[in-house]
Every structure is written in C-alpha cells, then in structure tokens.
Design a protein around this motif. Sequence first.
Motif, PDB file in Angstrom:
ATOM      1  N   PRO A 157       0.815  -1.214   0.000  1.00 53.23           N
ATOM      2  CA  PRO A 157       0.000   0.000   0.000  1.00 53.23           C
ATOM      3  C   PRO A 157       0.851   1.268   0.000  1.00 53.23           C
ATOM      4  O   PRO A 157       0.315   2.372  -0.145  1.00 53.23           O
ATOM      5  N   LEU A 158       2.163   1.108   0.115  1.00 53.22           N
ATOM      6  CA  LEU A 158       3.068   2.263   0.088  1.00 53.22           C
ATOM      7  C   LEU A 158       3.384   2.698  -1.342  1.00 53.22           C
ATOM      8  O   LEU A 158       4.285   3.501  -1.563  1.00 53.22           O
ATOM      9  N   CYS A 159       2.634   2.172  -2.300  1.00 51.38           N
ATOM     10  CA  CYS A 159       2.861   2.517  -3.710  1.00 51.38           C
ATOM     11  C   CYS A 159       2.790   4.035  -3.935  1.00 51.38           C
ATOM     12  O   CYS A 159       3.506   4.577  -4.779  1.00 51.38           O
ATOM     13  N   HIS A 160       1.960   4.726  -3.171  1.00 51.24           N
ATOM     14  CA  HIS A 160       1.822   6.179  -3.327  1.00 51.24           C
ATOM     15  C   HIS A 160       3.145   6.890  -3.015  1.00 51.24           C
ATOM     16  O   HIS A 160       3.507   7.866  -3.669  1.00 51.24           O
ATOM     17  N   LEU A 161       3.853   6.371  -2.025  1.00 50.73           N
ATOM     18  CA  LEU A 161       5.144   6.965  -1.656  1.00 50.73           C
ATOM     19  C   LEU A 161       6.191   6.715  -2.730  1.00 50.73           C
ATOM     20  O   LEU A 161       7.066   7.559  -2.954  1.00 50.73           O
ATOM     21  N   VAL A 162       6.118   5.571  -3.386  1.00 48.52           N
ATOM     22  CA  VAL A 162       7.062   5.273  -4.463  1.00 48.52           C
ATOM     23  C   VAL A 162       6.817   6.219  -5.642  1.00 48.52           C
ATOM     24  O   VAL A 162       7.755   6.716  -6.275  1.00 48.52           O
ATOM     25  N   LEU A 163       5.534   6.487  -5.923  1.00 49.19           N
ATOM     26  CA  LEU A 163       5.217   7.462  -6.970  1.00 49.19           C
ATOM     27  C   LEU A 163       5.779   8.830  -6.602  1.00 49.19           C
ATOM     28  O   LEU A 163       6.392   9.512  -7.434  1.00 49.19           O
ATOM     29  N   ALA A 179      -7.647   6.785   4.931  1.00 49.63           N
ATOM     30  CA  ALA A 179      -6.748   7.224   3.869  1.00 49.63           C
ATOM     31  C   ALA A 179      -6.666   8.746   3.813  1.00 49.63           C
ATOM     32  O   ALA A 179      -5.590   9.319   3.600  1.00 49.63           O
ATOM     33  N   LEU A 180      -7.798   9.414   4.001  1.00 44.89           N
ATOM     34  CA  LEU A 180      -7.787  10.883   3.982  1.00 44.89           C
ATOM     35  C   LEU A 180      -6.981  11.448   5.141  1.00 44.89           C
ATOM     36  O   LEU A 180      -6.315  12.479   4.997  1.00 44.89           O
ATOM     37  N   HIS A 181      -7.004  10.777   6.284  1.00 45.31           N
ATOM     38  CA  HIS A 181      -6.182  11.223   7.412  1.00 45.31           C
ATOM     39  C   HIS A 181      -4.692  11.090   7.087  1.00 45.31           C
ATOM     40  O   HIS A 181      -3.891  11.971   7.416  1.00 45.31           O
ATOM     41  N   VAL A 182      -4.320  10.000   6.429  1.00 43.63           N
ATOM     42  CA  VAL A 182      -2.923   9.817   6.027  1.00 43.63           C
ATOM     43  C   VAL A 182      -2.527  10.893   5.021  1.00 43.63           C
ATOM     44  O   VAL A 182      -1.446  11.473   5.103  1.00 43.63           O
ATOM     45  N   SER A 183      -3.409  11.173   4.073  1.00 44.39           N
ATOM     46  CA  SER A 183      -3.150  12.218   3.076  1.00 44.39           C
ATOM     47  C   SER A 183      -2.965  13.572   3.745  1.00 44.39           C
ATOM     48  O   SER A 183      -2.063  14.338   3.383  1.00 44.39           O
ATOM     49  N   SER A 223       2.411  11.990  -2.878  1.00 46.92           N
ATOM     50  CA  SER A 223       1.846  10.819  -2.215  1.00 46.92           C
ATOM     51  C   SER A 223       0.471  11.145  -1.647  1.00 46.92           C
ATOM     52  O   SER A 223      -0.473  10.345  -1.755  1.00 46.92           O
ATOM     53  N   GLY A 224       0.352  12.330  -1.061  1.00 42.98           N
ATOM     54  CA  GLY A 224      -0.918  12.738  -0.465  1.00 42.98           C
ATOM     55  C   GLY A 224      -2.020  12.874  -1.484  1.00 42.98           C
ATOM     56  O   GLY A 224      -3.144  12.383  -1.278  1.00 42.98           O
TER      57      GLY A 224
END
Length: 306
Positions: free
Chosen positions: A151-157, A223-227, A192-193
């Motif tokens: 699920p850390l794919c957003h950070l890789v992007l 997810a919105l809190h993480v963003s 990522s956010g």
Amino acid sequence: MANIKNYFGLVKFAHTIFAMPFAMIGFFIAVPHAPAALIGADPREQTMKAILQPQMLWKFLLVMLCMVTARNAAMAFNRYLDRHFDAENPRTAIREIPAGILSAESALRFVIINCIVFIAATFFINRICFYLSPVALFVILFYSFTKRFTPLCHLVLGLGLSLAPIGAYLAVTGVFAWLPLFFSFAVITWVSGFDIIYALQDVDFDQSKKLYSIPAVLGKAGALHVSEFLHLISTICVIVAGAIGGFYWIYWIGVAVFTGMLVYQHKLVKPNDLSKVNLAFMTANGIASVVFGLVVITALFLQYGW
C-alpha cells in the motif's frame, strides 16, 4: 497528428504540470552556484543572468527533455503493465490501450524510446547525471509494480517525481545540497498525499482484485487522514526550505498559496462524497505547483539580481 495526440493521451501529458515547476525550481536554485567554468564568470559576480549563457540554456533544455521523457516512460509503462486491470475497471476502460486506440506493443515501444532519449540527454548534461540515470529509471518504472504488493505505492510514486528538483540541481552543479533535497521531500509527501486522494475512486475495485493502496487497506476516512498528514509534512518542508534558502519575502506568498491549495483539496473531498476528486486532483494541485514554482523563481531573481 492523431497518433501523437493518442500518445499524449496515453501519458496524460497535461499532468506534467505537477512536477515540471519543481524541476525548474531545482534548476534556478542551482544557477547562482554553477561552476564558473560553465558560465565563464567570477563566482562572486554570478547572478540569475547566467541563465542566458549558451551552456546554461543548453542545460536547461536538456533538463526539460529529461523531465518529459522520464515522465512519459513512467506513465506509458504504467498503462502497459496495468492494461488488463484497466480493461476490467469501468473508470479506466476508456484508456488508450484497453479501448484499442493504441496497442500494448506500441506503448512499450514508446517507453523504450523515451528511456533511450532520457539516458542520452543525461550523457550530455554531466557525468553524475549519466551514471545515476539507470537508478532514476528504475525508481520511476518500478512504481508500476508496487500496487501489486504494497500500500506504500503512493510513496514510491512521490519518490519518482521528487527526483525532479534534486536532479535539476545536479545537472547544473554536479553536487548534492540540502536546499533542493527539502524541495524533493516536499514533492514526495505532496504527490503521495494527492495520489491517495485520487485512489479513493478505486477502493472497491482494488479490494476485489487484491490490489494494494492506502484507501483499500485503511478505508476512505483513514486514507484521507494519512493524506492530510503527508500534506502537513509537505508544508513543513517548503517552510524549512524557505528558512534554509533565505529567500526574498515573496517566497512566503508562494508557501501560502501552496498550503492553501492543499487545505482546499481536503475541503473538497469527503469519505462519503468523491464527486470533486478530479477538481482536487488536477485543479488544486496544478495551481499549487505552477504558482509556487513561479513565485520561487521570482524570489530567486529578486534575491540574486539580474
């Protein structure tokens, strides 16, 4: 002409607007610190006027070429690799490959051509950029695999796009520095956010196909809190960059606009209302990037003089 338009659609060329201003920030930050041999000037007398030197203009064009070709390769590879998932997802079934507008083989050739042009461009920039070019390509292409196992794919992007400011700085100076790194940190957390926000649209599909994303794992509200947390870190990074850089006061107007657009997109998107995701994704982030980039470059011209 139609074929070119199709390839532009494949890679969503308009989305280059997100990272391009940060590449320009990295480049213009480096101009006053360029080696004297590059611009033929006494380092004590260097100003932003150095950008007009033929060698610097050539570097600038090469950096922009690297930016475009790297993103083209990354985006086209993502479309190539995800073509079967895209065909099954109603939201993405209209994309060029599943819709039959472009063949998978054509997309893959497009990836290879852009990778070759990217590496060739770094060869003419300097030795360190050329040596690091395979690493950069690995990062931006590897992202397309990550949704299959983390699920850390957003950070890789975000990591892939964050190479823009530090890469542009390296192109001019040939050395690393903290200031462009903080802009890179800002890009990682910012991208990522907003990618997490964009992924909210595919929660049900990702869960059904056992694909990983933060929304699929934590749910929409989580997810919105993480963003929100990532965007807070991004704001802190541009503030720290401003403190380190000692920019002209106008820089802080850019920080205010950038931060305001981050807050605005979180006002637009709610766990039970995703109708404005595209407005948050494209409009808010496009404004944040372009305005911030223009203001930072203006601050540099005011700070170092023409």
